[in-house]
Design an enzyme around this catalytic site. Structure first.
Site, short mmCIF file in Angstrom:
data_model
loop_
_atom_site.label_atom_id
_atom_site.label_comp_id
_atom_site.label_asym_id
_atom_site.label_seq_id
_atom_site.Cartn_x
_atom_site.Cartn_y
_atom_site.Cartn_z
CG ASP A 151 0.35 -3.06 5.46
OD1 ASP A 151 -0.54 -3.45 4.71
OD2 ASP A 151 1.49 -2.90 4.64
CD1 TRP A 175 -2.56 2.52 0.42
CD2 TRP A 175 -2.11 3.69 -1.19
NE1 TRP A 175 -0.98 2.64 0.93
CE2 TRP A 175 -0.85 3.28 -0.92
CE3 TRP A 175 -1.87 4.54 -2.72
CZ2 TRP A 175 0.00 3.62 -1.23
CZ3 TRP A 175 -0.90 4.88 -3.29
CH2 TRP A 175 0.65 4.07 -2.39
CD GLU A 320 2.94 -5.70 -0.43
OE1 GLU A 320 3.08 -5.13 -1.06
OE2 GLU A 320 1.68 -6.38 -0.14
C1 FRU Z 1 1.40 -4.01 1.83
C2 FRU Z 1 1.73 -2.84 1.53
C3 FRU Z 1 3.03 -2.45 1.63
C4 FRU Z 1 3.45 -0.69 1.74
C5 FRU Z 1 2.92 -0.32 2.09
C6 FRU Z 1 1.91 0.53 1.67
O1 FRU Z 1 -0.54 -3.38 1.81
O2 FRU Z 1 2.10 -3.09 0.26
O3 FRU Z 1 3.78 -3.61 1.18
O4 FRU Z 1 4.76 -0.75 2.71
O5 FRU Z 1 1.49 -1.41 1.87
O6 FRU Z 1 1.31 1.34 1.92
#
Ligand code: FRU
Length: 557
Positions: A151, A175, A320
């Site tokens: 994000d 990630w 989110e």
């Molecule tokens: C959205 C998300 C958010 C979170 C972030 C973690 O893609 O899941 O809700 O803060 O990514 O990387």
């Protein structure tokens, strides 16, 4: 139990890296642990860590003066090195540093552990390879200098500069270890990479959030302080604050963190804005499958005002990354508030996407217009392509704009797209707008005017149903179909190049059309196609991985 010191003398010249400045001492210990010792200095500013993505995650504790100063989860290379990631040691210069490494494998003793390739392929260096430009690296979209990104976070505009922070995983292209990376642009095309601003701490990883500029010093950290609100993601998720007194280049975390807690699991992604109509700050937060709205005078103490979302819109996934702001309805005197809710999964083409709600907001409560548009799981989407997620706006964009950027990927396959040295890019910046079609209001997204003179796009005029095919010399193609009768616009990337890394990738994305389409504006980059119909009334964003960029466009009836 083995407890032997092995000196790993680096003999390999890796990528464009320098020869090692110092040897590393590796001690293999019991219970799958090892200690690596070194002293960072000018010649040894970076530890180059060998990564193999398919290896299980090792746990690395960075210890300085017997204190734990950082923890990282890293796919350390066991059998082969996919790529290297640099750990910047600058802040521990001149000190004796130890890495306590725990391997996730069951080795009965230290001797067995020594066979992993990582011990001989870990180097100290004064530099790291910055020139690694993969063929899918975008040429004009923002992407991280290296490693993982999701994000966009905390975006704001100040003194001619667009600041873009982002969810950054600095120790691998998958990630993990979420932190805030930082890039800055003056034209939304060329991005300068700056130092990361927020790294994980005892409260957890740094998840998504937002920034505001506190011109009137309401929070007491200083006039014009840049205030970031973000989610601390540890065993629980809570909201924390950090402030910057140098225009957003470095932040100090507030000592009283966390400033907002809850007993629910998914509690994240604070989005703050100044609401002139009530003379207060508002905060919108994603909580499970609804949004909570708060108000504050000082950005630190927050009062819950209301909740929104139950029984409205799509609920197939977690809600989110919210946003909330007012826009004029073009061609009328009306203004409407738009609430943005990114959701994963549940998007119109599968996986992640951005739904929106049009309504009114009085500083306390958001109420939707035309309730029937959102009942029984019905939803409106900002972009119907598969690769538009976590869209949020810049704070303080010029000319009352609410310029937005979205992450150009989808959680269905983001971790396995065919790039290595970096993973993921952002969409071009877009200015959202409201338009009327019949008696209904819809959200559109117009490419930011900064791109108008840059010659990055192709515009084609169309009349009636047609097929627009983008292709390259290898015969790979991306097919856009406008069906005027069915009132749909679709994108098919099933023959666009590499698609087989995920069964979810080649699904055709279809958008509803609300007014006749007369033009398509198309932004093609090395690994993406963004289609804007009628200047952005309908948008479809798609990743592509062709052998060479699409360089031909044909229209057929
Ligand atoms: C959205 C998300 C958010 C979170 C972030 C973690 O893609 O899941 O809700 O803060 O990514 O990387």
């Amino acid at each position: 139990m083995m407890n032997r010191i092995i000196t790993a003398v680096a003999t390999l010249f890796v990528c464009s890296l320098q020869m090692p400045a110092q040897t590393l001492e590796v001690q293999h210990l019991a219970n799958n642990n090892a200690i690596v010792r070194f002293s960072p200095n000018q010649e040894a500013r970076y530890l180059l860590i060998p990564i193999e993505e398919k290896s299980p995650e090792s746990d690395i504790k960075v210890i300085c003066g017997n204190s734990l100063v950082r923890t990282l989860n890293v796919h350390l290379a066991f059998d082969r090195v996919d790529y290297y990631v640099p750990l910047d040691l600058q802040e521990w210069k001149g000190e004796d540093v130890k890495l306590l490494i725990h391997l996730p494998v069951d080795r009965t003793n230290g001797r067995e552990q020594q066979s992993e390739i990582c011990w001989s392929k870990m180097f100290l260096s004064d530099s790291y390879a910055k020139d690694n430009r993969e063929k899918f690296r975008p040429s004009y979209h923002h992407s991280p200098e290296y490693c993982w990104m999701n994000d966009p976070n905390g975006m704001f505009y100040l003194n001619g500069e667009w600041h873009l922070y982002y969810q950054w995983g600095p120790y691998g292209s998958v990630w993990n270890n979420m932190s805030w990376g930082h890039s800055v642009s003056r034209d939304l095309i060329n991005w300068e990479h700056r130092n990361p601003v927020l790294m994980p701490d005892a409260l957890g990883a740094i998840f998504s959030g937002s920034c505001v500029v506190d011109h009137n010093n309401t929070a007491g950290f200083g006039k014009d302080a840049v205030i970031a609100l973000y989610t601390s993601a540890g065993d629980v998720q809570s909201q924390s604050l950090a402030y910057s007194l140098d225009g957003g280049n470095s932040f100090t975390k507030y000592e009283g963190n966390p400033i907002l807690t809850s007993d629910i699991v998914d509690f994240r992604d604070p989005n703050v804005f100044w609401n002139d109509e009530i003379g207060k700050w508002n905060l919108i937060l994603a909580c499970g499958q609804e949004m909570r709205i708060y108000s504050s005078d000082n950005l630190v103490d927050w009062t819950e005002e209301s909740r929104f979302g139950k029984s409205y819109g799509c609920h197939e996934g977690v809600w989110e990354c919210p946003d909330l702001f007012k826009l004029p309805v073009e061609g009328s005197d009306e203004e409407k508030w738009v609430l943005f809710c990114n959701i994963n999964p549940g998007g119109p083409a599968g996986g992640s996407a951005t739904q929106y709600f049009i309504g009114d907001f009085d500083g306390s409560r958001f109420t939707v217009d035309e309730v029937d548009r959102y009942l029984d799981g019905k939803a409106l989407w900002q972009d119907y392509g598969k690769d538009h997620y976590a869209a949020v706006s810049f704070y303080g964009a010029p000319d009352s704009r609410h310029t937005m950027i979205a992450w150009m990927s989808n959680w269905e396959y983001a971790n396995i797209v065919p790039t290595t040295q970096f993973r993921s890019a952002n969409t071009i910046a877009r200015d959202p707008f409201l338009y009327k079609a019949g008696d209904r209001i819809y959200l559109g997204s117009r490419p930011a005017p900064e791109y108008n003179a840059a010659g990055l796009d192709k515009t084609v005029k169309i009349s009636g149903s047609c097929t627009v095919t983008l292709s390259n010399d290898k015969g790979e193609e991306f097919v856009i179909v406008y069906d005027q009768k069915a009132m749909t616009l679709s994108c098919d990337r099933s023959r666009s190049g590499i698609t087989d890394f995920s069964q979810h990738f080649d699904r055709v994305a279809v958008a509803p059309v609300h007014r006749k389409i007369t033009s398509l504006r198309i932004f093609i980059d090395n690994s993406s196609v963004e289609v804007f119909a009628n200047g952005g009334e309908v948008c479809l964003t798609s990743l592509v991985f062709p052998d060479s960029p699409f360089n031909s466009l044909t229209i057929s009836k």
